[in-house]
Design a protein around this motif. Structure first.
Motif, PDB file in Angstrom:
ATOM      1  N   MET A   1      52.767  -4.205   0.284  1.00 52.90           N
ATOM      2  CA  MET A   1      52.165  -2.904   0.565  1.00 52.90           C
ATOM      3  C   MET A   1      50.649  -2.998   0.377  1.00 52.90           C
ATOM      4  N   ASN A   2      49.881  -2.545   1.332  1.00 51.77           N
ATOM      5  CA  ASN A   2      48.430  -2.661   1.298  1.00 51.77           C
ATOM      6  C   ASN A   2      47.817  -1.528   0.476  1.00 51.77           C
ATOM      7  N   HIS A   3      47.074  -1.898  -0.599  1.00 55.00           N
ATOM      8  CA  HIS A   3      46.443  -0.872  -1.435  1.00 55.00           C
ATOM      9  C   HIS A   3      44.959  -0.734  -1.156  1.00 55.00           C
ATOM     10  N   ALA A  73      44.873   6.572  -0.695  1.00 51.89           N
ATOM     11  CA  ALA A  73      45.931   5.700  -1.203  1.00 51.89           C
ATOM     12  C   ALA A  73      47.217   5.885  -0.404  1.00 51.89           C
ATOM     13  N   SER A  77      49.067   3.077   2.359  1.00 50.44           N
ATOM     14  CA  SER A  77      50.332   2.528   1.882  1.00 50.44           C
ATOM     15  C   SER A  77      51.318   2.234   3.002  1.00 50.44           C
ATOM     16  N   GLU A  86      55.610   9.300   4.915  1.00 54.64           N
ATOM     17  CA  GLU A  86      55.034   9.096   3.589  1.00 54.64           C
ATOM     18  C   GLU A  86      54.479  10.406   3.024  1.00 54.64           C
ATOM     19  N   LEU A 100      58.839   7.879  -5.330  1.00 47.73           N
ATOM     20  CA  LEU A 100      57.736   7.041  -4.871  1.00 47.73           C
ATOM     21  C   LEU A 100      57.769   5.701  -5.593  1.00 47.73           C
ATOM     22  N   GLU A 101      57.763   4.616  -4.816  1.00 46.27           N
ATOM     23  CA  GLU A 101      57.706   3.286  -5.413  1.00 46.27           C
ATOM     24  C   GLU A 101      56.280   2.901  -5.789  1.00 46.27           C
ATOM     25  N   ASP A 102      55.326   3.411  -5.066  1.00 50.97           N
ATOM     26  CA  ASP A 102      53.919   3.091  -5.302  1.00 50.97           C
ATOM     27  C   ASP A 102      53.433   3.857  -6.531  1.00 50.97           C
ATOM     28  N   GLN A 103      53.331   3.165  -7.668  1.00 55.43           N
ATOM     29  CA  GLN A 103      52.981   3.834  -8.919  1.00 55.43           C
ATOM     30  C   GLN A 103      51.532   4.313  -8.937  1.00 55.43           C
ATOM     31  N   ARG A 104      50.637   3.581  -8.222  1.00 57.41           N
ATOM     32  CA  ARG A 104      49.249   4.020  -8.161  1.00 57.41           C
ATOM     33  C   ARG A 104      49.150   5.355  -7.436  1.00 57.41           C
ATOM     34  N   LEU A 105      49.864   5.478  -6.318  1.00 50.55           N
ATOM     35  CA  LEU A 105      49.879   6.737  -5.575  1.00 50.55           C
ATOM     36  C   LEU A 105      50.532   7.837  -6.407  1.00 50.55           C
TER      37      LEU A 105
END
Length: 581
Positions: A1-3, A73, A77, A86, A100-105
């Motif tokens: 996944m591109n951050h 973000a 993603s 998304e 959400l799998e993306d913890q930063r988001l």
């Protein structure tokens, strides 16, 4: 996944509160400006981190809010085709705290919800999504949505939107329960999340409402609908015997009349439908039988033209068996006062239904206005012709010199340093309010009085009669009334013992026609002004004033000429005018 978050030129302009032209100028002038990392040649994308670093190095003030960081973000993603999904996941996360799998988001969304509340946080994300996909996503204008709600369901209740998109219509209502359906699964999920986040009970179906009715047998208090238009593949063949076609089987080329009947099938007797329709649906011959039955049964109550959207608003009410159908229908192109007028059978724009039941059953507001104007068309035509003939279209008398005469020049900057003038620029944004009249760029171009208002926040630039007002487009005039300066305008205050105001206005106007250095930013301080004695300045200034007045008359002549043609055509067609000699 591109951050690695990316931003467009428009995003950068918004961050720094400048125009997109400024960003283009930075790319040309500064070799160290970040290179594109994606997008296309026409719409490049830049690394957000690199852009932030460049802005700081170059002292550009900017603000990167939590909403902006969360949006960037989220957008980085997934690929663009899955962005809607998304956004919907972000809504589900804000509504339930998971998914959400993306913890930063997820962390950014939690922070955004802490700052604004979950519902408003999601609205900020949705607004950015709609802005990024403005060409692909059709959204009902807020003013139109509010009007539809005011007319069809002012008290809330249970509401259905069978073509909901991202939920613009039900979001404008106070309904306690909403049924939403749309073919776009991501859009209907976004709509459901928006409603759920404001504690509205929501039922959601992702499917084509005409082919696969998600709520068969369900009845609601009101239906709000902004359906797709001109869809020739709406399912005519497979739906010929559908029970919803109570007012007649919709012809293949009349999908909007299928949507009208679908909506009516879902309201209880006395329930309201507000649906946006293309203007042609009011007059196309294949649909005249259905329109006639809608009128005879009292189902169709109003047709309101909305020129700003290019649509008509149809208001319908499912007939109540024990009540006599109304004898009139409101057909109007005026929205002011329509809330009470459409319920008044004696309203000015109320039309007798019996007068509409001819071979055409034309219920278009444009046709009704034309018929109502009848005798006035001739008077309006004669008035326009008389005003056109009364315009003096003779250009000012200027002498052609046998040889070109060059004059030494100075610059606006030099004139300012010598005290001959001072320059002030308007603020980029004005606060909404009604305190002060504001002169806009359009007012300046058309030579009309200040047309807008703003709040007096203390930072307004005020213009007095006799001062020169100029726009980046090159238009310049001497002000004739006091007003506040609108965005992007500049005022030049001259010492009339050194500089003639109209002469300066002419020099500013002429400067835009000269070749530039290639920069898109106009530096007014470098604008060349001929150095002439004050007497010659005043003579040239008077000539320029006459030229500008001539330009204004030409513009008025163009407008009047268009009115003469339009009224002439309408008058010949409907009988108010006849050919002369």
């Amino acid at each position: 996944m591109n951050h690695d978050a990316t931003v467009s030129a428009a995003d950068i302009a918004r961050l720094v509160d400048v125009g997109r032209a400024a960003v283009s100028n930075w790319r040309r002038r500064f070799d160290d400006f970040p290179q594109p990392v994606g997008g296309s040649a026409a719409s490049p994308l830049f690394s957000l981190a690199e852009v932030e670093a460049w802005l700081r190095r170059n002292g550009k003030a900017f603000e990167l809010s939590t909403a902006e960081r969360a949006w960037q973000a989220l957008r980085s993603s997934v690929d663009d085709l899955r962005l809607g999904e998304e956004v919907a996941r972000a809504g589900l996360f804000l509504a339930g705290g998971s998914g959400l799998e993306d913890q930063r988001l997820a962390q950014l969304l939690r922070q955004l919800a802490d700052e604004h509340g979950a519902a408003e946080a999601f609205e900020l994300i949705v607004a950015r999504y709609l802005d990024a996909h403005s060409r692909r996503l059709a959204v009902t204008p807020p003013a139109v949505a509010e009007l539809m709600v005011e007319l069809a369901c002012p008290d809330g209740g249970v509401v259905l939107d069978p073509a909901c998109g991202v939920g613009s219509l039900p979001m404008a209502s106070t309904a306690h329960q909403v049924l939403v359906q749309d073919t776009d699964r991501a859009a209907v999920m976004i709509a459901a999340c928006r409603l759920a986040l404001r504690d509205t009970d929501v039922d959601m179906v992702a499917a084509d409402s005409l082919r696969h009715d998600g709520f068969p047998g369900r009845h609601v208090d009101a239906v709000l609908c902004d359906p797709p238009v001109n869809d020739r593949t709406w399912g005519h063949e497979e739906l010929v015997g559908d029970a919803r076609w109570e007012y007649g089987v919709p012809p293949r080329g009349e999908p909007e009349l299928a949507w009208v009947q679908h909506c009516l099938a879902h309201v209880d007797p006395g329930g309201m439908v507000a649906i946006l329709m293309p203007p042609t649906a009011a007059s196309r011959r294949p649909g005249r039988r259905i329109r006639a039955k809608l009128l005879r049964t009292g189902a169709l109550r109003a047709v309101i033209a909305l020129p700003e959207t290019g649509s008509d608003l149809w208001l319908l009410c499912r007939p109540t068996p024990d009540l006599r159908p109304p004898s009139t229908v409101l057909i109007t192109d005026r929205t002011e006062g329509v809330t009470t007028a459409w319920l008044d059978p004696m309203a000015e724009d109320a039309v007798r239904i019996i007068d509409l039941l001819d071979d055409d059953v034309d219920i278009s507001p444009a046709r009704r206005r034309q018929l109502a104007q009848g005798p006035d068309i001739g008077r309006q035509f004669a008035d326009a012709v008389e005003r056109l003939r009364g315009l003096d279209l003779t250009p000012p008398d200027l002498v052609v010199l046998a040889a070109h005469r060059s004059a030494p020049t100075t610059t606006v900057g030099d004139l300012a340093r010598s005290g001959a003038l001072s320059v002030r620029h308007a603020p980029v944004k004005l606060a909404p309010g009604d305190d002060v009249a504001v002169l806009t760029m359009d007012d300046l171009v058309e030579g009309r009085p200040a047309s807008e208002r703003a709040a007096d926040t203390g930072d307004l630039v005020l213009v007095e009669p006799g001062e020169v007002v100029a726009a980046p487009t090159g238009m310049a005039r001497v002000a004739t009334e006091a007003a506040a300066l609108g965005p992007y305008l500049t005022v030049y205050r001259v010492d009339d013992q050194q500089l003639d105001a109209w002469f300066l206005a002419g020099a500013l106007r002429a400067s835009t026609a000269r070749p530039t250095t290639g920069s898109s930013r106009l530096d007014v301080r470098r604008t060349q002004v001929p150095r002439l004695p004050l007497a010659e300045q005043r003579a040239c200034g008077e000539a320029f004033e006459r030229l500008l007045a001539f330009e204004d008359r030409l513009r008025e002549a163009t407008t009047l000429g268009g009115a003469v043609v339009r009224l002439g055509v309408d008058g010949l067609a409907e009988g108010s005018l006849r050919p002369g000699r």
